[in-house]
Design a protein around this motif. Structure first.
Motif, mmCIF file in Angstrom:
data_model
loop_
_atom_site.group_PDB
_atom_site.id
_atom_site.type_symbol
_atom_site.label_atom_id
_atom_site.label_comp_id
_atom_site.label_asym_id
_atom_site.label_seq_id
_atom_site.Cartn_x
_atom_site.Cartn_y
_atom_site.Cartn_z
ATOM 1 N N THR A 37 0.742 -1.124 0.026
ATOM 2 C CA THR A 37 0.034 -0.087 -0.128
ATOM 3 C C THR A 37 0.890 1.227 0.023
ATOM 4 O O THR A 37 0.271 2.482 0.145
ATOM 5 C CB THR A 37 -0.907 0.009 1.462
ATOM 6 N N ASP A 38 2.203 1.205 -0.176
ATOM 7 C CA ASP A 38 3.296 1.985 -0.037
ATOM 8 C C ASP A 38 3.356 2.582 -1.469
ATOM 9 O O ASP A 38 4.001 1.990 -2.403
ATOM 10 C CB ASP A 38 4.447 1.865 0.539
ATOM 11 N N THR A 39 3.056 3.730 -1.587
ATOM 12 C CA THR A 39 3.207 4.269 -2.845
ATOM 13 C C THR A 39 4.772 4.569 -3.361
ATOM 14 O O THR A 39 5.015 4.575 -4.473
ATOM 15 C CB THR A 39 2.230 5.703 -3.190
ATOM 16 N N ASP A 40 5.393 4.753 -2.251
ATOM 17 C CA ASP A 40 6.841 5.070 -2.737
ATOM 18 C C ASP A 40 7.611 3.871 -3.086
ATOM 19 O O ASP A 40 8.424 3.748 -3.994
ATOM 20 C CB ASP A 40 7.452 5.802 -1.574
ATOM 21 N N ALA A 42 6.240 1.440 -4.242
ATOM 22 C CA ALA A 42 5.636 0.910 -5.689
ATOM 23 C C ALA A 42 6.377 1.737 -6.783
ATOM 24 O O ALA A 42 6.562 1.052 -7.988
ATOM 25 C CB ALA A 42 4.124 1.095 -5.892
ATOM 26 N N THR A 43 6.555 2.947 -6.466
ATOM 27 C CA THR A 43 7.231 3.704 -7.525
ATOM 28 C C THR A 43 8.771 3.182 -7.702
ATOM 29 O O THR A 43 9.388 3.125 -8.690
ATOM 30 C CB THR A 43 7.157 5.233 -6.982
ATOM 31 N N LEU A 55 -0.872 -2.629 -12.243
ATOM 32 C CA LEU A 55 -1.527 -2.644 -10.906
ATOM 33 C C LEU A 55 -3.012 -3.203 -10.818
ATOM 34 O O LEU A 55 -3.715 -3.016 -11.400
ATOM 35 C CB LEU A 55 -1.662 -1.239 -10.312
ATOM 36 N N VAL A 75 2.950 6.205 -11.111
ATOM 37 C CA VAL A 75 2.430 5.169 -10.204
ATOM 38 C C VAL A 75 1.667 5.491 -9.067
ATOM 39 O O VAL A 75 0.790 4.858 -8.480
ATOM 40 C CB VAL A 75 3.837 4.345 -9.803
ATOM 41 N N LYS A 76 2.244 6.532 -8.478
ATOM 42 C CA LYS A 76 1.609 7.072 -7.213
ATOM 43 C C LYS A 76 0.203 7.397 -7.322
ATOM 44 O O LYS A 76 -0.604 6.762 -6.690
ATOM 45 C CB LYS A 76 2.365 8.417 -6.505
ATOM 46 N N ARG A 77 -0.032 8.212 -8.253
ATOM 47 C CA ARG A 77 -1.518 8.625 -8.538
ATOM 48 C C ARG A 77 -2.227 7.237 -8.901
ATOM 49 O O ARG A 77 -3.463 7.185 -8.485
ATOM 50 C CB ARG A 77 -1.655 9.684 -9.736
ATOM 51 N N MET A 79 -1.963 4.222 -7.947
ATOM 52 C CA MET A 79 -2.000 3.609 -6.596
ATOM 53 C C MET A 79 -3.131 4.123 -5.713
ATOM 54 O O MET A 79 -3.838 3.318 -5.451
ATOM 55 C CB MET A 79 -0.658 3.531 -5.838
ATOM 56 N N VAL A 80 -3.176 5.270 -5.704
ATOM 57 C CA VAL A 80 -4.281 5.816 -4.830
ATOM 58 C C VAL A 80 -5.685 5.687 -5.534
ATOM 59 O O VAL A 80 -6.615 5.193 -4.921
ATOM 60 C CB VAL A 80 -3.901 7.333 -4.887
#
Length: 218
Positions: A37-40, A42-43, A55, A75-77, A79-80
């Protein structure tokens, strides 16, 4: 309790239906995978994947919520967006270029492949799901498919699974469907043999499995 045969153990279905289960099997050929669940995180994972990442919600099905992200900066966006629509961890996998050639659905019954078909994506889509416009096509069972079956079979049996649908891209298992392994009728329509139907062969295998289990416990 009422004398009705249950093919797949419900507890096993609850375990295996989550995409996190396949991600935990290190001895099964599968895409490079991160569950987070960590966007960093995942990036950082995406930055090492030259073809982008896919994803997936950990408990999604039918292609719902699945996204292809080519740029690590997006990726961050993404993921959210996935976590808002499907609360919980996200499965991040490297995109497999072989996906351009389609995705196989093979039907696994107690260690044996009884049939399968290829799903070709719809124009303009990266998803192969038939609910998303994918089209069924005939396919062949290759040595790489048999290697995947050999690797996943002990894990499925341990979970009490007898019937499953294996989704394969190239030489990697991307998903294992034990709750809704649909599409057997497509595989049947592409068969060109006078032997038993997929349904007949499946019932023969399941019956042998039950009889063997009863003999062991007798």
């Amino acid at each position: 309790a009422r004398g009705v045969r249950v093919v797949n153990d419900p507890t096993g279905i609850a375990l295996t239906r989550s995409k996190t289960w396949l991600a935990s099997l290190m001895d099964v050929p599968r895409p490079r995978t991160l569950v987070t669940t960590d966007t960093d995180a995942a990036t950082a994972f995406a930055e090492k994947q030259p073809h982008g990442v896919v994803l997936k919600p950990a408990n999604g099905s039918g292609g719902r919520g699945v996204q292809l992200v080519r740029s690590p900066h997006k990726v961050k966006r993404a993921m959210v967006d996935v976590m808002i629509a499907h609360p919980g961890p996200v499965v991040v996998q490297n995109y497999l270029p072989e996906a351009d050639d389609g995705e196989k659905r093979l039907f696994w019954v107690d260690g044996q492949i009884v049939g399968g078909y290829l799903r070709q994506r719809a124009p303009g889509s990266f998803l192969h799901n038939l609910q998303r416009g994918g089209q069924p096509q005939p396919t062949e069972v290759l040595d790489t498919d048999r290697a995947i079956v050999s690797a996943i079979t002990p894990h499925l049996r341990k979970a009490g699974i007898v019937l499953a649908g294996l989704d394969i891209i190239g030489s990697a298992l991307v998903e294992c469907n034990t709750l809704n392994p649909g599409g057997i009728h497509y595989a049947e329509s592409f068969r060109n043999t006078d032997g038993p139907t997929i349904a007949e062969e499946t019932l023969q295998i399941i019956t042998r499995t039950w009889n063997t289990a009863e003999a062991i416990h007798a």
